[in-house]
Write a protein that holds these residues in place. Structure first.
Motif, short mmCIF file in Angstrom:
data_model
loop_
_atom_site.label_atom_id
_atom_site.label_comp_id
_atom_site.label_asym_id
_atom_site.label_seq_id
_atom_site.Cartn_x
_atom_site.Cartn_y
_atom_site.Cartn_z
N ILE A 85 1.49 -0.94 0.04
CA ILE A 85 -0.20 0.15 -0.22
C ILE A 85 0.85 1.50 -0.16
CG2 ILE A 85 -2.01 1.54 1.26
CD1 ILE A 85 -3.47 -1.12 0.55
N ASP A 86 1.52 1.32 0.98
CA ASP A 86 2.63 2.53 1.08
C ASP A 86 3.74 2.62 -0.39
OD1 ASP A 86 1.94 3.01 3.61
OD2 ASP A 86 3.69 1.80 4.13
N PHE A 87 3.72 1.95 -1.09
CA PHE A 87 4.12 2.06 -2.71
C PHE A 87 3.60 2.82 -3.11
CE2 PHE A 87 5.89 0.51 -6.98
CZ PHE A 87 6.16 1.82 -6.99
N ALA A 88 2.13 1.68 -3.39
CA ALA A 88 1.01 1.91 -4.55
C ALA A 88 0.33 3.31 -4.43
CB ALA A 88 0.20 1.32 -3.79
N ILE A 89 0.53 3.85 -3.07
CA ILE A 89 -0.25 5.40 -3.06
C ILE A 89 1.14 6.42 -4.43
CG2 ILE A 89 -0.59 5.22 -0.92
CD1 ILE A 89 1.76 6.82 -0.62
N VAL A 90 2.18 6.01 -4.73
CA VAL A 90 3.57 6.68 -5.76
C VAL A 90 2.58 7.14 -6.92
CG1 VAL A 90 5.02 5.92 -6.72
CG2 VAL A 90 5.58 5.55 -4.82
N PHE A 91 1.98 5.96 -7.37
CA PHE A 91 1.06 6.55 -8.47
C PHE A 91 -0.14 7.21 -8.03
CE2 PHE A 91 2.83 1.98 -9.16
CZ PHE A 91 3.51 2.14 -9.80
N ARG A 136 8.55 13.50 -3.62
CA ARG A 136 8.26 12.26 -2.75
C ARG A 136 8.13 11.26 -3.34
NH1 ARG A 136 9.44 11.15 0.77
NH2 ARG A 136 7.63 10.47 3.05
N SER A 137 7.48 10.78 -5.09
CA SER A 137 7.24 10.33 -5.45
C SER A 137 8.66 8.91 -6.08
CB SER A 137 6.57 10.16 -6.86
OG SER A 137 4.79 10.93 -6.87
N LEU A 138 9.48 9.80 -5.98
CA LEU A 138 10.56 8.83 -6.94
C LEU A 138 11.44 8.84 -5.37
CD1 LEU A 138 11.21 11.81 -9.21
CD2 LEU A 138 10.73 8.71 -9.70
N SER A 139 11.16 9.53 -3.80
CA SER A 139 12.07 9.44 -3.53
C SER A 139 11.16 7.30 -2.40
CB SER A 139 11.56 10.21 -2.33
OG SER A 139 12.27 10.21 -0.63
N ILE A 140 10.12 7.92 -2.74
CA ILE A 140 9.27 6.10 -2.24
C ILE A 140 9.63 5.33 -2.77
CG2 ILE A 140 6.98 5.16 -1.88
CD1 ILE A 140 5.93 7.85 -1.53
#
Lengths: 342, 342
Positions: A85-91, A136-140
């Protein structure tokens, strides 16, 4: 295709309810993770990003990633699901970053049923919040330490940025071809969705065949989804849509219903339409007249047919996978992509 | 410290010439790579990015990375040197991306001796070109397939984005402390420079000790470099500077010379300065008067002393390394950072 019924004859509202039941647990987790990941950050970004993120977002992109991962056998140990889930929010962050910059660029008034962010905060803050969400997305993504995933995300951002520039360059062009339209919406919408689906497969260590199938599923779904969006801009109303219809036209963006109409229209009608596009201004009567023409010249039907083809292609990509709850949901989402009202 | 002489008593102009001789080969390669990497891209991005990139850029960041890598023993096989240069331009693209968005945000008129990009092209195009350069940087970084490098670049973009938001929030604040100033310039300038130096060490597979030393070197150099920039905004002239002096003040940005002056000024002078800051408008006489005060209250001297400390600290970080041509250059660059006129 009659609007409101898919090819299995399921009613629109029923399909929506079924989808909602299936996604509600994941949806709650996504909302929590979106908040948690902004909370640690700056107040302003939280405020502006939050306005957009916690508006009427559909969370389509993280939901797709999660369900693709699970369909590919991603293990559901308590902690790993949380990571998923924590990665999915990148999108969702990437999507929000694009929307923020888009709204500034298009000088849009409304977004997701609320005022566009730059109508509440000053433009500089909105631009920087977009930059922040992208970073932030790239960081995650980097934290996954998975090179294929990082490379997919990086590819998405580059394609989307190029697409935005292309779209801007082609604004107001009367001779935009169908091919050019599809290339614009691929970069604008499909690239992020196909990337989300592929990352789901990557996180589950799925075979190359499955990765490719989900990438293609995402591509077709993304194209269908954007075509439906472009149709709604002519066929819906402000209340349902959460923004004024005719926005694309007002911004000089030619979409398929209009491109097809221009191809088929008689000289007189063609001239009338071209005048409106070039002026980028019109009153309600003119818009209503235009909508009638788009229907008459079958611009709507043609777009619907093309979108349906993409939905069928999307579903065909799922044939490779065994039956599962996720497969059922992904199939429904494909149907829903062109049946939604908003 | 007398302006124009460093602590070894070398004349400014001499130092500049010596630096120029040492960097000319790399500089040419950097220029080629910057062009090559944009050529494959979109016309518009090339045009706008090119306006900024091929203006009067100092290429400090790629030069630092290349020289740090070489000092750490990066092997100079023909093809690998080429790769080094091609990666080094990431730091110029990232820098340019920030400048483009910054100029839109600050509504700056001039940059690098030419009109700011958004004064030539419309704001949307400039925003999107910034987005594109950022995306391109990440794409180049990802191609290294080196997780530490990717993570460093991703960290840089996130810190810079947060820093931009912080700086915007603190615009016009009369009570900005020295600590807050240093935190702003760390994120604004030092983060990218320390990242460039660290990536040089990473590319050469240097020891953790050397990585850390170059990171710290970059930090101190970055801080000194920005302090010199902030000083020039009060002590230089438009022709030398390539933009109007007093720009920071006009944008409501308090920098150390002014912060120190405000701390030390008598009530009457303090009130006068505060009025100017709040109005964000002033005529030449008012500005000249302000500059006199900043000199009288030793805001300039204090900033110079602090900057010199950072230069000394930067040079101390190089002690770990054996003598080499690169070490000599990096030492010179530290001196030059606060002696330059532009």
């Amino acid at each position: 295709m009659s609007q409101g019924m898919n090819d299995q004859g399921i009613n629109n509202q029923d399909l929506k309810s079924k989808v909602m039941i299936k996604i509600q647990d994941d949806l709650k987790k996504i909302e929590d993770s979106l908040k948690k990941n902004l909370n640690a950050q700056l107040e302003l970004a939280r405020e502006i990003a939050g306005h957009l993120l916690f508006g009427k977002g559909k969370r389509l992109r993280p939901l797709l990633m999660i369900n693709c991962a699970k369909m590919c056998g991603y293990h559901e140990k308590a902690e790993s699901v949380k990571e998923l889930i924590d990665f999915a929010i990148v999108f969702e962050y990437l999507h929000a970053a694009t929307l923020l910059h888009d709204d500034v660029i298009d000088e849009a008034d409304m977004r997701r049923g609320a005022k566009a962010a730059h109508k509440i905060w000053k433009t500089p803050k909105v631009i920087l919040t977009g930059d922040f969400l992208l970073a932030r997305s790239l960081s995650i993504a980097t934290k996954t330490e998975n090179l294929k995933i990082i490379s997919t995300i990086s590819h998405i951002t580059e394609e989307m940025a190029q697409g935005e520039i292309d779209q801007l360059n082609q604004k107001g062009r009367l001779d935009l071809s169908e091919d050019q339209y599809f290339e614009i919406i691929r970069r604008k919408t499909a690239v992020l969705i196909e990337g989300a689906c592929k990352c789901g497969a990557l996180l589950a260590n799925a075979s190359k065949e499955k990765q490719d199938a989900l990438f293609k599923y995402g591509y077709h779904l993304g194209i269908a989804f954007q075509m439906a969006d472009d149709l709604l801009d002519y066929t819906s109303d402000a209340k349902t849509l959460g923004k004024n219809p005719g926005a694309d036209l007002r911004e000089g963006k030619l979409t398929l219903p209009l491109i097809k109409t221009l191809q088929r229209a008689q000289e007189k009608d063609k001239n009338k339409i071209e005048k409106i596009i070039q002026a980028q201004e019109f009153n309600q009567t003119e818009f209503d007249e235009l909508v009638v023409m788009i229907h008459e010249y079958k611009g709507v039907d043609y777009t619907n047919e093309k979108a349906l083809e993409h939905v069928k292609n999307a579903k065909a990509c799922l044939e490779l996978f065994e039956s599962s709850e996720q497969k059922e949901l992904l199939t429904m989402l494909a149907d829903y992509s062109i049946q939604r009202k908003v």
